[in-house]
Design a protein around this motif. Structure first.
Motif, PDB file in Angstrom:
ATOM      1  N   ASN A 264       0.858  -1.345   0.051  1.00 48.78           N
ATOM      2  CA  ASN A 264       0.157  -0.018  -0.039  1.00 48.78           C
ATOM      3  C   ASN A 264       1.076   1.298  -0.031  1.00 48.78           C
ATOM      4  O   ASN A 264       0.354   2.435   0.214  1.00 48.78           O
ATOM      5  N   PRO A 266       2.548   4.416  -1.194  1.00 43.27           N
ATOM      6  CA  PRO A 266       2.092   5.023  -2.778  1.00 43.27           C
ATOM      7  C   PRO A 266       3.167   5.524  -3.587  1.00 43.27           C
ATOM      8  O   PRO A 266       4.349   5.791  -3.033  1.00 43.27           O
ATOM      9  N   GLY A 289       3.842  -0.869  -4.148  1.00 45.71           N
ATOM     10  CA  GLY A 289       2.896  -0.295  -4.170  1.00 45.71           C
ATOM     11  C   GLY A 289       2.491   0.366  -5.581  1.00 45.71           C
ATOM     12  O   GLY A 289       1.464   1.172  -5.619  1.00 45.71           O
ATOM     13  N   ASP A 290       3.180   0.400  -6.575  1.00 46.52           N
ATOM     14  CA  ASP A 290       3.036   0.718  -7.920  1.00 46.52           C
ATOM     15  C   ASP A 290       3.582  -0.022  -8.943  1.00 46.52           C
ATOM     16  O   ASP A 290       3.917  -1.324  -8.506  1.00 46.52           O
ATOM     17  N   THR A 322       1.806  -6.504  -7.554  1.00 41.62           N
ATOM     18  CA  THR A 322       1.526  -5.021  -7.200  1.00 41.62           C
ATOM     19  C   THR A 322       0.036  -4.949  -7.301  1.00 41.62           C
ATOM     20  O   THR A 322      -0.626  -5.007  -8.329  1.00 41.62           O
ATOM     21  N   PRO A 323      -0.778  -4.695  -6.171  1.00 42.58           N
ATOM     22  CA  PRO A 323      -2.203  -4.951  -6.301  1.00 42.58           C
ATOM     23  C   PRO A 323      -2.786  -3.855  -7.017  1.00 42.58           C
ATOM     24  O   PRO A 323      -3.971  -3.978  -7.235  1.00 42.58           O
ATOM     25  N   THR A 324      -2.249  -2.659  -7.216  1.00 43.50           N
ATOM     26  CA  THR A 324      -2.932  -1.640  -7.922  1.00 43.50           C
ATOM     27  C   THR A 324      -2.207  -1.131  -9.107  1.00 43.50           C
ATOM     28  O   THR A 324      -2.908  -0.402  -9.829  1.00 43.50           O
ATOM     29  N   CYS A 325      -1.312  -1.692  -9.575  1.00 43.80           N
ATOM     30  CA  CYS A 325      -0.644  -1.299 -10.906  1.00 43.80           C
ATOM     31  C   CYS A 325      -0.175  -2.439 -11.605  1.00 43.80           C
ATOM     32  O   CYS A 325      -0.755  -3.658 -11.636  1.00 43.80           O
ATOM     33  N   SER A 351      -2.003  -9.127  -8.880  1.00 43.51           N
ATOM     34  CA  SER A 351      -1.691  -7.593  -9.532  1.00 43.51           C
ATOM     35  C   SER A 351      -3.041  -6.958 -10.151  1.00 43.51           C
ATOM     36  O   SER A 351      -3.779  -7.568 -10.741  1.00 43.51           O
ATOM     37  N   ALA A 352      -2.827  -5.805 -10.484  1.00 44.56           N
ATOM     38  CA  ALA A 352      -4.133  -4.972 -11.231  1.00 44.56           C
ATOM     39  C   ALA A 352      -3.646  -5.498 -12.992  1.00 44.56           C
ATOM     40  O   ALA A 352      -4.838  -5.585 -13.681  1.00 44.56           O
ATOM     41  N   LYS A 381      -6.021  -8.909 -12.407  1.00 48.70           N
ATOM     42  CA  LYS A 381      -7.572  -8.053 -12.631  1.00 48.70           C
ATOM     43  C   LYS A 381      -7.641  -8.062 -13.961  1.00 48.70           C
ATOM     44  O   LYS A 381      -8.639  -8.474 -14.786  1.00 48.70           O
TER      45      LYS A 381
END
Length: 485
Positions: A264, A266, A289-290, A322-325, A351-352, A381
């Motif tokens: 998480n 940033p 986190g990215d 990376t869960p968001t990117c 990852s995203a 995702k």
């Protein structure tokens, strides 16, 4: 499948290694493709891939792009060597060693004039603020050595923004310098016996989360306008911002790194080659986190004006989460252009996205001659995504007619399991993405959206599951540019 957390060394099942014939095939495929493109600078890529010793038991020789680095420091050849302790440093994790590191670099620069110097960091916890490296210089971290970033923001001084960004990336005006920094250098090595550089970034992340950040956060390592850079065999943790940032550089090798940050944290990108060429990134494990790796080349009108592209880049055998990117991203800052990039043997999970092209109205620039091969992913995702920006601009002076040009993107040999959606390929409004080639793509156990989503994206798809969108349908034909010879 068990994977490492940021609290310890990565303990992950090794990525599947392709067979020797497949490696040869991929190299030949990439070589032929890159050599035949309209950009003459493509040819050196294949020439600088050479066999090297395998990693770990059970693996034979693997190919390496480490030949991009042509300095003298790879074999440890420096005229003088000294320990940071000789300059008054204390490895107790409490004493500030900022002055000691700065004295050491300055003294060794003078002693090693002509022949270069090596600064050794022994086992211990060495607290320090920012310090600059010099040319023909090796920073060597022994096993058990930990360089700790100071918790005093004053020890991360402010410096001018990069010309291709026009301002700090997060805030107007100047930006904080990186913990380990260098500018206008030649032959710089950061390596060791898996020592650690820990930016202790939580203080900076909290300023971001609390919206009390006054200036753009510093990177962990940044080299500017430098040539023959080698970063290898170290663990990098908890960067305040992007972890490794070579910008306006040539002949850069980044290999055998472990890069860790809380998932998480940033904007803690792993490795961001920016307006740089002849870059090799290989055999790295990243939790971030990215984006794990993001290829960039400047921001809006500033990047267009400076006009320094990123080109001739090899990214291979990178794994992580990376869960968001994304595992490998292109952009979103790409206004100087990105061309001739080979990404292969990528393993991404939880990852995203595995691969993502990100751009925006006002970016201008181009992304062209990209080959992405042999990607495996689990629990991702959106496996492949071309996305529009989110109105993210340097200021309100950007050119609203500056549209990106995206072409000649080859995506082959992709396997995804337990993915949430089919690929999402959306061009920036007003732009057309063409020459998009998908071949041998298998995405299974799709849990949400099985239909591809395409808008103003044109090309071909062969041997792809699930069935591609109409813009990529080939009606059973196999063209010379997308199909196999």
């Amino acid at each position: 499948m068990a994977h490492a957390t940021v609290h310890g060394a990565p303990m992950t099942r090794p990525c599947p290694r392709p067979s020797a014939p497949l490696i040869v095939f991929l190299v030949l495929l990439a070589s032929c493709y890159l050599a035949l493109t309209r950009l003459p600078s493509a040819a050196p890529l294949a020439a600088l891939i050479a066999p090297s010793a395998g990693h770990g038991s059970g693996h034979g020789a693997v190919d390496s792009c480490a030949g991009f680095y042509r300095g003298a420091g790879a074999a440890g050849r420096r005229a003088v060597t000294a320990s940071v302790e000789e300059f008054g440093a204390v490895g107790d994790g409490v004493t500030s060693n900022t002055a000691a590191f700065r004295r050491a670099v300055a003294a060794l620069e003078e002693r090693g004039a002509g022949g270069g110097a090596r600064l050794e960091v022994p086992a211990g916890r060495w607290l320090t603020g920012s310090f600059n490296l010099t040319s023909r210089f090796t920073l060597f971290l022994h096993h058990g050595a930990v360089i700790l970033g100071s918790q005093d923001p004053e020890e991360w001084p402010l410096i001018a923004p990069l010309p291709s960004y026009g301002r700090g990336r997060e805030r107007l005006g100047p930006r904080h310098i990186s913990l380990i920094h260098g500018q206008d250098l030649n032959d710089v090595v950061i390596t060791g016996s898996n020592g650690t550089i820990d930016g202790q970034g939580r203080m900076w992340w909290e300023l971001w989360w609390n919206r009390t950040l006054n200036h753009t956060r510093g990177h962990l390592i940044e080299l500017v306008n430098s040539t023959n850079v080698l970063i290898s065999n170290v663990t990098l943790r908890n960067s305040p911002f992007w972890t490794v940032h070579p910008v306006y550089c040539r002949n850069v090798v980044i290999k055998d790194l472990t890069i860790l940050a809380p998932l998480n944290a940033p904007n803690t990108d792993g490795i961001d080659p920016d307006s740089s060429s002849e870059v090799c990134i290989e055999d790295c494990y990243i939790e971030s986190g990215d984006d794990l790796v993001a290829v960039k080349s400047g921001w809006d009108q500033y990047g267009i004006s400076v006009g320094k592209p990123s080109s001739n880049i090899i990214i291979q055998r990178v794994s992580g989460t990376t869960p968001t990117c994304s595992g490998v991203g292109f952009g979103s800052e790409m206004s100087g252009g990105i061309s001739n990039v080979l990404v292969r043997d990528l393993h991404i999970w939880n990852s995203a996205s595995a691969v993502r092209l990100k751009t925006d109205v006002g970016r201008g620039g181009y992304i062209t001659n990209i080959t992405i091969a042999n990607v495996t992913m689990e629990k991702v995702k959106v496996p492949i995504r071309f996305s529009r920006g989110s109105d993210d601009h340097s200021d309100d002076k950007y050119d609203r007619t500056a549209l990106p040009m995206i072409s000649d993107i080859h995506i082959v040999d992709i396997v995804g399991v337990d993915v949430q959606r089919a690929p999402m390929l959306e061009a920036v409004h007003g732009a057309v993405y063409e020459g998009i080639c998908f071949r041998n793509v298998s995405l299974t156990a799709i849990r949400r959206q099985i239909r591809w989503q395409c808008e103003s994206v044109y090309g071909e798809a062969h041997e792809v599951f699930p069935a591609p969108c109409e813009e990529l349908r080939n009606n059973g034909s196999s063209s010379s540019w997308c199909g196999l010879p």
